[in-house]
Design an enzyme around this catalytic site. Structure first.
Site, mmCIF file in Angstrom:
data_model
loop_
_atom_site.group_PDB
_atom_site.id
_atom_site.type_symbol
_atom_site.label_atom_id
_atom_site.label_comp_id
_atom_site.label_asym_id
_atom_site.label_seq_id
_atom_site.Cartn_x
_atom_site.Cartn_y
_atom_site.Cartn_z
ATOM 1 N N GLU A 1 120.846 -5.337 33.880
ATOM 2 C CA GLU A 1 119.774 -4.684 34.092
ATOM 3 C C GLU A 1 119.523 -4.403 35.849
ATOM 4 O O GLU A 1 118.943 -3.371 35.961
ATOM 5 C CB GLU A 1 118.585 -5.482 33.406
ATOM 6 C CG GLU A 1 118.421 -5.574 32.028
ATOM 7 C CD GLU A 1 118.176 -4.051 31.507
ATOM 8 O OE1 GLU A 1 117.575 -3.242 32.210
ATOM 9 O OE2 GLU A 1 118.635 -3.726 30.258
ATOM 10 N N TYR B 1 109.390 -3.981 34.346
ATOM 11 C CA TYR B 1 110.243 -3.397 33.359
ATOM 12 C C TYR B 1 111.442 -4.578 32.864
ATOM 13 O O TYR B 1 112.001 -4.711 31.923
ATOM 14 C CB TYR B 1 110.801 -2.136 33.898
ATOM 15 C CG TYR B 1 112.141 -1.610 33.204
ATOM 16 C CD1 TYR B 1 112.189 -1.145 31.897
ATOM 17 C CD2 TYR B 1 113.309 -1.907 33.912
ATOM 18 C CE1 TYR B 1 113.308 -0.875 31.259
ATOM 19 C CE2 TYR B 1 114.393 -1.491 33.241
ATOM 20 C CZ TYR B 1 114.303 -1.097 32.031
ATOM 21 O OH TYR B 1 115.532 -0.547 31.399
ATOM 22 N N ASP C 1 111.474 2.859 30.412
ATOM 23 C CA ASP C 1 112.027 3.227 31.528
ATOM 24 C C ASP C 1 112.201 4.807 31.553
ATOM 25 O O ASP C 1 111.391 5.267 30.795
ATOM 26 C CB ASP C 1 113.657 2.836 31.523
ATOM 27 C CG ASP C 1 114.379 3.417 30.472
ATOM 28 O OD1 ASP C 1 113.901 4.198 29.424
ATOM 29 O OD2 ASP C 1 115.582 3.237 30.301
#
Length: 357
Positions: free
Chosen positions: A35, A118, A136
């Site tokens: 990520e 996020y 996203d």
């Protein structure tokens, strides 16, 4: 349409699996690493870096105890180097303060340096299957087109609305699968350009397709303008060594290395640059500069135009005798992390005879 949307999406996902190495298991370290890498990077570009990092640093403790410059070198070419510094700092925190155990709740994950809402939602969902909807760029695009949401995705109101919409759509018992499905759908099917509308499972429901607004959605409020900067790099060599400097200021490329830099407000011709360098006492009156080539690197908010010149710096008044400046052999350059535009110059030019003289 919410229930139908989730069912159709999950059915599409089952028929269109996408192999991602960090999704082979629910290893939170691998998911966190992926990520961070993918925050500003496409999957195709980020995957080799993920594989490199997991090979070089099999555990969080391996990453935490690695020298920072080695981590930066392994990150070289990915850009947004603050991600690498934050990754290393968080690994140290986990290693030293959490006994090497990755945090298991959204709130605790959110405390890690470099992790925002996020990223925390993505890690919590993919590693622990916690019911947090991930929003996203791909998700913005899918939701705006299918449901006809015109709110700008870079506005506070828009971000809040999209998050609420994603939360409503999320099946709480299949959070990880749903999040991966909608992200994959946006990345591979509902693409920014040339989406596969003719074979889309939502073609009968999609607002943007019906209204011919595929190219208009999602909307953004602020158009990004890029600042041009002009970097003149001075190649200063001595007995088979070359001078490099570490960027210490809070600017782009912090903690990366470069050659001595003379930045100008605009592009300066070689003869004028030579006069400026002499006027500022950077090179001797009886010395000159020799243009070796140039390059360009586009960043999110800036465009860097770089030129490289062979010269001899004036030691007594050189502004480059700063902390972090050093002479290294040509062979040692491979051990330092450079911005892409400099790394490319080194790869293409550094062993030319004009530099070795």
């Amino acid at each position: 349409m919410s229930k139908d949307f989730s069912k159709k999406l999950l059915r599409w996902h089952e028929d269109n699996p996408r192999f991602l190495p960090w999704k082979e298991n629910k290893n939170p370290y691998h998911i966190w690493l992926s990520e961070i890498i993918l925050q500003q990077t496409r999957v195709e570009q980020g995957t080799p870096y993920f594989l490199k990092f997991t090979a070089n640093y099999p555990t969080i403790s391996d990453l935490a105890t690695a020298p920072e410059q080695q981590v930066m070198k392994d990150w070289e070419g990915l850009g947004y180097y603050s991600r690498a510094r934050n990754l290393h700092a968080s690994a140290k925190h986990i290693h030293q303060e959490l006994n090497g155990k990755f945090p298991e709740t959204y709130d605790e994950i959110l405390k890690l340096k470099g992790v925002g809402a996020y990223t925390a939602a993505a890690i919590a969902s993919f590693a622990y299957d916690l019911p947090h909807a991930v929003v996203d760029g791909n998700v913005f695009r899918v939701l705006s087109r299918i449901f006809g949401i015109h709110l700008p995705i870079d506005s506070t109101e828009g971000k809040k609305h999209f998050q609420q919409k994603a939360d409503v759509l999320l099946p709480k018992d299949m959070a990880a699968t749903f999040n991966q499905a909608i992200m994959n759908f946006g990345a591979t099917h509902c693409k920014p350009k040339k989406p596969a509308c003719d074979i889309c499972p939502f073609r009968c429901d999609c607002y943007a397709l019906k209204e011919d607004l595929i190219g208009e959605l999602p909307k953004k409020k602020n158009k990004l303008s890029k600042k041009a900067r002009y970097f003149n790099y001075l190649i200063n060599t001595d007995s088979g060594t070359i001078q490099i400097c570490e960027r210490k200021a809070k600017d782009i490329w912090q903690n990366l290395f470069e050659f001595p830099l003379y930045e100008t407000a605009k592009d300066i011709p070689e003869n004028q640059l030579e006069l400026l360098l002499k006027k500022d006492g950077i090179i001797q009156e009886n010395s000159g500069i020799n243009y070796l080539g140039g390059g360009k690197q586009t960043l999110s908010h800036q465009i860097i135009y770089a030129k490289f010149y062979k010269t001899e710096l004036k030691d007594t008044k050189s502004p480059f005798t700063i902390e972090g400046s050093q002479f290294v052999s040509f062979q040692e350059l491979i051990n330092f992390a450079f911005p892409v535009v400099i790394r490319d110059f080194i790869a293409n030019n550094i062993y030319q005879s004009s530099l070795l003289l």
